[in-house]
Design an enzyme around this catalytic site. Structure first.
Site, PDB file in Angstrom:
ATOM      1  N   GLY A 277       0.938  -1.243   0.032  1.00  0.00           N
ATOM      2  CA  GLY A 277       0.035  -0.035   0.133  1.00  0.00           C
ATOM      3  C   GLY A 277       0.819   1.462  -0.207  1.00  0.00           C
ATOM      4  N   ASP A 278       2.101   1.187   0.653  1.00  0.00           N
ATOM      5  CA  ASP A 278       2.978   2.502   0.619  1.00  0.00           C
ATOM      6  C   ASP A 278       3.488   2.555  -0.729  1.00  0.00           C
ATOM      7  OD1 ASP A 278       2.825   3.290   3.515  1.00  0.00           O
ATOM      8  OD2 ASP A 278       3.692   1.133   3.930  1.00  0.00           O
ATOM      9  N   ARG A 279       3.906   1.359  -1.416  1.00  0.00           N
ATOM     10  CA  ARG A 279       4.295   1.394  -2.660  1.00  0.00           C
ATOM     11  C   ARG A 279       3.279   2.022  -3.730  1.00  0.00           C
ATOM     12  NH1 ARG A 279       8.727   2.227  -5.265  1.00  0.00           N
ATOM     13  NH2 ARG A 279       7.482   4.185  -5.456  1.00  0.00           N
TER      14      ARG A 279
END
Length: 497
Positions: A277-279
């Site tokens: 999700g951060d990516r």
């Protein structure tokens, strides 16, 4: 090509520990697995991981986060050194950290420690937000976004703001360009808007999240229908320009409050999804900072998150690993290190590197079918493309019809393609010797021929694989039909007779 735009990341840094081991038996005193041969790695987590991922794209990144004087905070500072510029907020308590115990890349147990929260704003943080050209808010519910909410509200009115929300935190400020909840989070947030429920934590939050990922909404058309309904609610309730609900391996659903756009994953990636999700959010925020459309940013973010999982996930940012760099491939068509770096990362993570080659002049359905099939056989696809001079030697003076820079750009736009490299020789053997792919993919029209590069690929244990070729598709045939087609007359625009 201009350098990537700088990005400001605002959010809650965490410290992550991963314990990798083997499970071969149960404990004699309790029916629990015994994990042996442990390897311990430490890496940045939360907003710190998001900042590192954005920096790995070649950006200048400033991270505004709350850190204290505890050991975990100091570890995060060391991990971020030389990666991002750090603006610290005061922290109450100790920095949150989590420890995962994994075997075969699957978590068995997670331990959470630390209850630290951002205590207050600082003038330095406000100045950083005021001059930002684009902002990613990586909210992990530890208060950083809350103490800076007024500044973020003002900034959202003038520059792109991407908000990755957390059920423990507050909603995004009005006017964000893009919010990126996962599907269970989207349901929690949408239900809060419908019922007026406040953010909460602990077991009540966990029960809500579990409920959000069960029943008919977790499967098939029901999941897409639910995601679309929740996204529509969030766009309107949050007054966001758009919401992208991430669907794990299925991709993401983008809504502007009208008919949603489904962006599927290019392939099914198996691996550790921690940080995906951060990516996704870091990629989308970076591209919006560069001036790309939201739809373009979300498509690229889905591709980047898929590749991130396939290449081993967050372990690339472990303390014992060198900082990863992913400079943008140039558009001049020259060979870049990106392909070699991609192949090396996938190989180091135990994945299979697939390569395919050709001129790819007038990219057509046959080419696309081959590349899509090739990508499904491994964990990354590198396309080796002939230079203009190489094509002329092979095809004659009238070729290529499309110059190299354009052929490379079109190939890179395909979601099944992870990297492109160029070779100037008549065959790609020199380039293959550097890439050392596990699989060398060719079209079925080579079935009766011994490829000159076959022996080389087999020398390191690689395999040449042929894929069915779509009949009736060829660059030569398309070019001949185009040349023979009647052309519009200059004055009327009608076709000549």
């Amino acid at each position: 090509m201009s350098a990537p735009a700088p990005l400001l990341v605002v959010g809650d840094a965490l410290l992550d520990h991963d314990l990798y081991g083997r499970v071969e038996r149960l404990a004699p005193d309790a029916p629990v697995p015994v994990v042996s041969s442990l390897r311990h790695i430490t890496r940045p987590g939360g907003a710190a991981l998001a900042a590192c991922l954005a920096a790995a794209d070649g950006r200048q990144v400033t991270l505004v986060t709350a850190l204290g004087d505890d050991e975990a905070s100091e570890s995060v500072c060391r991990l971020l050194a030389d990666r991002v510029h750090l603006v610290r907020l005061p922290l109450t308590g100790t920095l949150s950290s989590k420890t995962r115990v994994l075997t075969e890349d699957r978590p068995l147990l997670r331990l959470d420690d630390g209850d630290g929260r951002a205590r207050e704003r600082t003038d330095e943080a406000y100045r950083a937000i005021a001059k930002a050209e684009a902002v990613l808010v990586a909210d992990y519910g530890r208060g950083t976004a809350d103490v800076l909410r007024d500044a973020l509200r003002s900034t959202a009115a003038r520059v792109p703001v991407v908000w990755d929300p957390h059920p423990r935190g507050n909603p995004p400020v009005p006017g964000v360009r893009l919010a990126t909840p996962c599907a269970p989070e989207a349901r929690v947030f949408a239900n809060r808007l419908r019922t007026g429920e406040e953010p909460r934590g602990g077991s009540a939050l966990q029960a809500t999240a579990r409920h959000a990922d069960t029943g008919e909404e977790s499967q098939g058309a029901g999941a897409l229908h639910a995601a679309a309904r929740h996204a529509d609610t969030l766009v309107r309730g949050w007054r966001a320009a758009s919401v992208a609900v991430t669907l794990g391996g299925r991709g993401a659903l983008l809504s502007h409050g009208e008919t949603p756009l489904l962006v599927p994953s290019p392939v099914t990636a198996e691996g550790d999804a921690c940080g995906a999700g951060d990516r996704f959010a870091a990629t989308a925020a970076g591209l919006l900072a560069d001036g790309e459309l939201t739809e373009t940013a979300v498509r690229a973010a889905v591709h980047a998150a898929t590749r991130y999982v396939a290449e081993g996930g967050a372990r690339a940012f472990a303390v014992d690993a060198a900082p990863a760099t992913h400079p943008r491939p140039s558009d001049d068509g020259e060979p870049t290190d990106d392909a070699l770096r991609t192949a090396a990362r996938v190989r180091a993570a135990g994945g299979a590197v697939v390569a395919a080659g050709g001129c790819f002049d007038l990219l057509h359905a046959g080419h696309v079918a081959l590349l899509q099939a090739a990508r499904r056989t491994g964990d990354c696809l590198v396309v080796c493309v002939n230079s203009d001079a190489s094509v002329r030697r092979r095809k004659g003076d009238g070729r290529p019809l499309v110059p190299l820079a354009d052929r490379v750009r079109v190939l890179r736009a395909l979601e099944c393609v992870d990297a492109v490299a160029v070779f100037d020789e008549d065959t790609p053997e020199r380039l293959l010797a550097e890439l050392r792919p596990h699989i060398w993919a060719k079209g079925g029209d080579y079935a009766l021929a011994r490829l000159p590069e076959a022996s080389l690929v087999e020398s390191w244990g690689g395999q040449v694989v042929l894929f069915p070729y779509l009949d009736g598709r060829s660059t030569t045939g398309i070019a001949e039909r185009a040349a023979a087609a009647p052309r519009p007359t200059p004055l009327t625009g009608r076709r000549g007779r």
